[in-house]
Structure formats: structure tokens, C-alpha cells
Design a protein around this motif. Sequence first.
Motif, PDB file in Angstrom:
ATOM      1  N   PRO A  32      12.360  -9.371 -65.096  1.00  0.00           N
ATOM      2  CA  PRO A  32      13.281 -10.633 -65.336  1.00  0.00           C
ATOM      3  C   PRO A  32      14.215 -10.676 -64.723  1.00  0.00           C
ATOM      4  N   SER A  33      14.336 -12.208 -63.934  1.00  0.00           N
ATOM      5  CA  SER A  33      15.172 -12.066 -63.144  1.00  0.00           C
ATOM      6  C   SER A  33      16.237 -13.219 -63.421  1.00  0.00           C
ATOM      7  N   ALA A  34      17.184 -13.998 -62.867  1.00  0.00           N
ATOM      8  CA  ALA A  34      17.947 -15.042 -63.109  1.00  0.00           C
ATOM      9  C   ALA A  34      17.146 -16.886 -62.978  1.00  0.00           C
ATOM     10  N   GLY A  35      17.535 -17.419 -63.110  1.00  0.00           N
ATOM     11  CA  GLY A  35      17.075 -18.596 -62.117  1.00  0.00           C
ATOM     12  C   GLY A  35      17.395 -18.836 -61.433  1.00  0.00           C
ATOM     13  N   GLU A  36      17.027 -19.422 -60.565  1.00  0.00           N
ATOM     14  CA  GLU A  36      17.012 -20.119 -58.739  1.00  0.00           C
ATOM     15  C   GLU A  36      18.425 -20.854 -58.950  1.00  0.00           C
ATOM     16  N   GLU A  37      18.858 -21.886 -59.900  1.00  0.00           N
ATOM     17  CA  GLU A  37      20.383 -22.256 -59.556  1.00  0.00           C
ATOM     18  C   GLU A  37      21.272 -20.726 -59.645  1.00  0.00           C
ATOM     19  N   GLU A  38      21.171 -20.148 -60.665  1.00  0.00           N
ATOM     20  CA  GLU A  38      21.959 -18.814 -61.208  1.00  0.00           C
ATOM     21  C   GLU A  38      21.825 -17.780 -59.396  1.00  0.00           C
ATOM     22  N   LEU A  39      21.598 -18.191 -59.070  1.00  0.00           N
ATOM     23  CA  LEU A  39      21.260 -16.927 -58.214  1.00  0.00           C
ATOM     24  C   LEU A  39      21.832 -17.674 -56.573  1.00  0.00           C
ATOM     25  N   MET A  40      21.634 -19.065 -56.282  1.00  0.00           N
ATOM     26  CA  MET A  40      22.164 -19.885 -56.095  1.00  0.00           C
ATOM     27  C   MET A  40      23.057 -19.721 -56.063  1.00  0.00           C
ATOM     28  N   ALA A  41      24.208 -20.008 -57.430  1.00  0.00           N
ATOM     29  CA  ALA A  41      26.400 -19.886 -57.053  1.00  0.00           C
ATOM     30  C   ALA A  41      25.654 -18.958 -57.395  1.00  0.00           C
ATOM     31  N   GLU A  42      25.894 -17.404 -57.182  1.00  0.00           N
ATOM     32  CA  GLU A  42      26.562 -16.113 -57.144  1.00  0.00           C
ATOM     33  C   GLU A  42      25.782 -16.205 -55.322  1.00  0.00           C
ATOM     34  N   ALA A  43      25.181 -16.329 -54.936  1.00  0.00           N
ATOM     35  CA  ALA A  43      25.452 -16.101 -53.327  1.00  0.00           C
ATOM     36  C   ALA A  43      26.421 -17.390 -52.540  1.00  0.00           C
ATOM     37  N   VAL A  44      26.410 -18.195 -53.036  1.00  0.00           N
ATOM     38  CA  VAL A  44      27.297 -18.806 -52.720  1.00  0.00           C
ATOM     39  C   VAL A  44      29.152 -18.784 -53.073  1.00  0.00           C
ATOM     40  N   ARG A  45      29.337 -17.764 -53.826  1.00  0.00           N
ATOM     41  CA  ARG A  45      30.492 -17.300 -54.487  1.00  0.00           C
ATOM     42  C   ARG A  45      30.603 -16.305 -54.180  1.00  0.00           C
ATOM     43  N   VAL A  46      30.374 -15.039 -53.532  1.00  0.00           N
ATOM     44  CA  VAL A  46      29.591 -13.812 -52.688  1.00  0.00           C
ATOM     45  C   VAL A  46      30.347 -13.933 -51.868  1.00  0.00           C
ATOM     46  N   ALA A  47      29.572 -15.011 -50.693  1.00  0.00           N
ATOM     47  CA  ALA A  47      29.716 -15.359 -49.507  1.00  0.00           C
ATOM     48  C   ALA A  47      31.700 -16.703 -49.328  1.00  0.00           C
TER      49      ALA A  47
END
Length: 781
Positions: free
Chosen positions: A524-539
Amino acid sequence: MDFDELISRLDLPTKIRLLTGADMWSLPPLPEIGLDAIVMSDGPIGVRGGQWRPGDPSIALPSPTALAATWDVDLVRRAGRLLAQEARRKGVHVLLAPTLNLHRSPLGGRHFECFSEDPYLTGEIGAAYVEGVQEGGVATTPKHFVANDFETERFTADVVVAEKTLREVYLRPFERVVAAGAWGLMTAYNSVNGTTMSENSGLVNGVLKGEWGFDGFVVSDWTAVRSTEASALGGTDVAMPGPYGPWGRRLEAAVREGRVPESAVDDRVRRILRLAERVGALRLPEQQPSELQPSELQASERIDGVALVREIAGRAFTLLANDGVLPLRAGATIALIGAAGREARVMGGGSAQVFPEHVVSPLTGLAERAEVRYAVGTDPRIRLSPLPGPVTALFLDETGTVLSEQPLADGEARWIGQLPPGVDGERLRTVRLLAAYTPEVSGEHELSIVGAGAFTLTVNGESVLDVTIDLDSDDLAVAFLAPPERRVSVPMTAGETYELALTHREDASGGLVIVSFTLGLAGPSAGEEELMAEAVRVAGECDVAVVVAATTPEVESEGFDRKDLRLPGRQDELIGAVAAANPRTVVVVNAGSPVEMPWLDEVAAVLLTWFPGQEAGAALADVLFGDAEPGGRLPTTWPRRLADAPVTNVTPVDGKLAYDEGTLVGYPAWERSPAFWFGHGLGYTTWSYDAIAAEGTSVTVSVTNTGDRPGREVVQVYVEGRLAGFDVVEAEPGQSVVTTVFLPERAFQVWKDGWRTAGGEHTVRAGRNAADLPLSATVKM
């Protein structure tokens, strides 16, 4: 040795038996004349050996496009010596490499395995590769002779090409490696002007063996020999694999009936004996194999393969753009983004695949140098990753008796041509993978089957997927390396152990034995939108963002061409979002050939790593932090858009692929400005081009390092718009260096019923790339 005397000892059936493989990878021994088995292996980035399994690991070098990007023949020659060292370690006499086909169109799916769009650069890099390998007593087989510059319908396509184009473009790299002393050569699957290359006497007997005086052996591509008489008269010396095939008794009958002269058979045997002598597989009959002196065949010193692979990778990395963000300062916090940041793609798919002992990911390499925060952002991979090991493969006969039990590192099962000891292909009926899996997270898990044929997948003894998967291609590479995938969703609970079993019913028809299927898994993994948002936050929270963007095996591989040049999945969207969150965004392009970069003007730097080999992450850290300078220069022009490329047609029409563009291939054919020209590449210093002088066909160029760091520059010399010479120079800050480049006669010649030197004055230019040539001189012929 007196080859004719040895041949006279052999009867016709024995001679003919020598011309076909004893199995998938070797020619049969003839102890009565002191001939040992001659073992072949795929390259070009490593030496896999006879097993398509990780049990005998191989050094994995950067891709051929990366080797060419170094523009450094001495470095490539060292890579060749390392490959020879690997081949000797594995008992391999012949390396099935390098690939000299050209990047005619950026859509070529196998271009990562080729060097360049330019015939001269391809020839020079290819010759250095050949020389390095053969200095170690191992033969090379430059391939695929000729015009095999695409994958679509490659078995049957007929390339329609003018002789001028063949001579000036596609044959030229092969002519160069023959002059360099190649001991072997491989013919292509395709036809040229109506005749398949395994039967093309005009090109093989006429040009290669006759005009060029090639004294090595010509081996077919695997299964490419499909006729008896025509191929026996066409110049191919060895039909692989074996022992089945169209020669054997049928060729013997053709000789006895006078349709094929026995002298043609004898010439083939002579070439094989010459090969055997060169690689140390031919001895006096009274000698034992152990009496050979390896020191005569081996390099004088052992090469540190890991160190050399790391050095080559850094020297190949090509800095396309940089606003000053690179090299990174010590202590910078890094947001590492992208699936390839954790699992780099270090090699292309197909016969180029090897199994390295380890792979250094970008995450591992950078984490040793800095504080790194990782986010996947998006995962462009279409298929699930293989189930983590340990996995056991059982080979079963019709009664369910276990013929062999093989441990696997993961859920990928692959054997081609050679099954495990004790497994008879005629008895084999089933291969079953068994594994115990304990999930860490509860929820829906996806299981997948990748392969062709009939499969049953069970979880704790209950069937969850029973399916027959059909292929839509006759290409062996597609069947073996890129078959379809089927998935099923299964709920699992964290901490519980699940017994997984995947059964594959094998075809027992005999002949070439192929076992190739994979049991995949994704939790199981997070959805694409959640993964994208996490990457933007970390960046946004780090000093610099490094996005590793990659192609996938479904995009770049042997067996098919590309449909477009876009990065797969949502990677372009991810890069744009990360760049908006952090203006200090570095994009690392992990691809073997060109990709479109719609975000190019939005990011701070773009670094092209190609397929960088097993030391990917270590070399990336070296370059990003400035311990090593990115030394690469593009061996192929990179378009802004596919539509701008001069050649985009790689699909035959009615079985024919017309090379209508003639000699206008690569950078000379560009009418619109590309994203980056052939030869482009930045370093961490700056250079001035100061002076040029020409005397005869030698050109002397003076350059100065005008920056504040030591650096390396590739001085490129062009004649009438075509690359004619180059050299790699190094200088300290403020230091001027002078290099002399000797131009080949061919740079001043054209083909018109033979090579003709164009008299008069010729403009010679020197500079940084095909479009930046500030110095010029005149050469009079």
C-alpha cells in the motif's frame, strides 16, 4: 600454426559442426586438433557469461552513450581492458560488443547501447573499445553489420539505402574498427537493399572480407541465419546459437551436391582457428589446456573495476545547463526527489543487461556527503518491482518430480539456452516460484505476473490469478525481456506471513529453452497527489533540490523503438512543481538517449548521467560536490521537441525502411536550433579559444583555462561541418595548452564509385561543439 594442416585432419561433418554453436554461447571443442570450446558472452557494459542470473556478478560499466560522452579514447581503452579482465575471470573468449550502429533518429529504442549519431566519433570510440578488450586477449565482435539503427521489425525489415550513404555514414565506423584490428564482427538481422545481412555476400564477402581485408570471423546475430545455401554463400562464418539451425546436415548435403564449395567451409574453419589462436583456445594436440600461459593473454596489472567505473561515470556526466548552483557547497541540505533517486536505472534492457554485485543509488551516494531528505514524488515505472527474496525456483517434470531447486535473490526467474544442472529441457514441464512474505503495512497489496504463457498464482494455497498471457510480437528479445504484466489485488495484514506460489507451465517443444517470468509485489502507498505534495514540501524546506528523472525499461530497451521523447509518467509535472518551490533545483536526467525537457528554463541546472553503471550514486556525489568535474560532451544532438529532429521515421512501410535523408544524419541535418548541439557540455571552469594553425592535415589549436578551477576541455575540429578530429586537454587556472589534431584523409573524401579526395581549399573550424566554432583555418588538398 599451420591452419591448413589442421583443417586437413577434419572430415566434412566435423568442419561443419564447428560452424554452429554447441549451445547458446559456445562453439564445440575439437580436442583432436587441440581446439578448446570457444565461449562467447554478451556485453557491452559488462561480461554476463553463460548464465542470465546474479549468481556470478559482473562489473557494470556506464552505457555506451556515456562512454562516447567522455570523448576520451584512452579512457575507453582502459574500459576495454577492464572488460577483458572480467571476460578472462569468467572463462569468456569472445565479447559480443561493441555496438556501432548510429543514432539515426532519437526514437531508436536501443540507442543507449550505441555510441553516437556521428560516424567518426562512433568509429574512434569503437576502435578504442576494441583495442582495449583485445589487448587483454579477448576478441570483440563489433555489431550489427550494417544499418541496424532501429528495433521495429528488425528481424525482417529491408533498409533501402544509397551506396554513397552506406559508405560515408553507416559503413564508416565498421571500416574504422576493422582497421583497428577487430578479431570478429556480427551481422545484423535486417536486410540491406533486398538481401538479409546473414546472406549479403556483396557487403560481407565483397566489402568486409575483400575490400577491407578483414581476417577475423563473422558471427550471426542470434537466430539470424535462416537459410542453408544462401547464408553459406553469403559470408557469415558462424551461425548462433546451436546445435540446431539451418546448417548441420543440410549444409553437408549442399556441399556434397556441389551447391556450396567445400572451400567456403574451409575458409570459415580457418577463421575460427585463427580466432582460437588469438584468444588462447588453440594449442598443440599434445598440450593440455592448463599448459597455456595466461600471462601471454593478460594485462600486466589488475584493474580496480569499481574505481574505474566510478571514474568513467563522472567523466561521462554531461552538464547541460548551470546557473552557478553547481558545484554544491559543503553543508547544503539536499531534497532528493524521484523514484530513480532511490533506485537508479544504471543500465539499459536487453542483451546489455548484467548483474552487478552492488549498485550505489543516488540516495546512498549523496547521504554519505550531506544531509539528505528523500521523497519519491512520482513513480513512472509501469511494472511492479520483483518480490524481495529469498525466493526458491523449483523445476518439475510431468509427474511433479523436482529436477532442480534454485535459490533466487528476488522474484525474477530467467534462464535462456542453458538450464540449471540436472534439468533436461525435454522433461521440464513446470517452473514454480515459492516465497514467504510478511508485510510491514496492512492493506491492499498488488501482486503481478510478468511473462508469457500459462500461470497460476496462489496465496496460502488459494488461487488468486489463473491466466494465460499471449505475446503480440515474435521478437525473442520482447518475449524474454519485455513480456506483458497481469496484476491482482490481495488484502494482507501487517506481521502475518503469506505463502506465495507462482507456477508457470513450460513448453516442452525442445530447441531454444527460455524461462523468463517475474513475480512482482507492491505494498500500500499514498496516492499520487499526496506523494507529489510531499516532494514539493520537502524541496521547499532544503537548500537545494535534486530531482532524478529517468526513463523506464518500457521506454528504452532492446526489442522496440520509442514512441516519443517524453519522460514517462508525471515526472515533467513533478520537476515543474519542485522548481516552483525551490529555485535551486538541479535535474539529474538518468536516460540513455534524448528526452524532451519542457521545464528547462525553470531549473537551475541540468546534469545528464546517462545509464551510469553500478557506481552511479558515488559518481553523482563526486560531481555535484565538485570533487570531480562533469567531463561529458554530447555524442548526439538533443532536440527541444521530437518534431524538430531531422529524422523521426523508424517504422518500416510494407517491410521497407527507406533512408531517404541520405547522408544528412545528425547535427549537419538540423534546420532548427536544438536544445543542445552535438558536442555540447559545460564544466566547472571557462575556456577561451585563442589560436588555430593548419599544416597539411594537422591542425594545432591553443586554448586557455580562464576560470578559477582546474578543468578539462574537449577540443573539437570540424571539416566542412563534419567532425574530423578531437582531443581532451587539461589545464590549471590561467594556463594555456596547445594540442595538435591529425585529420584523417577520409575527412576530405566523398564516395562516387570509389573514394575521391575533394581537391582545393577546405575550411577547418575548431571549438566547443558543432555550433560554437570560433576558430577557423584553411587546408589545401
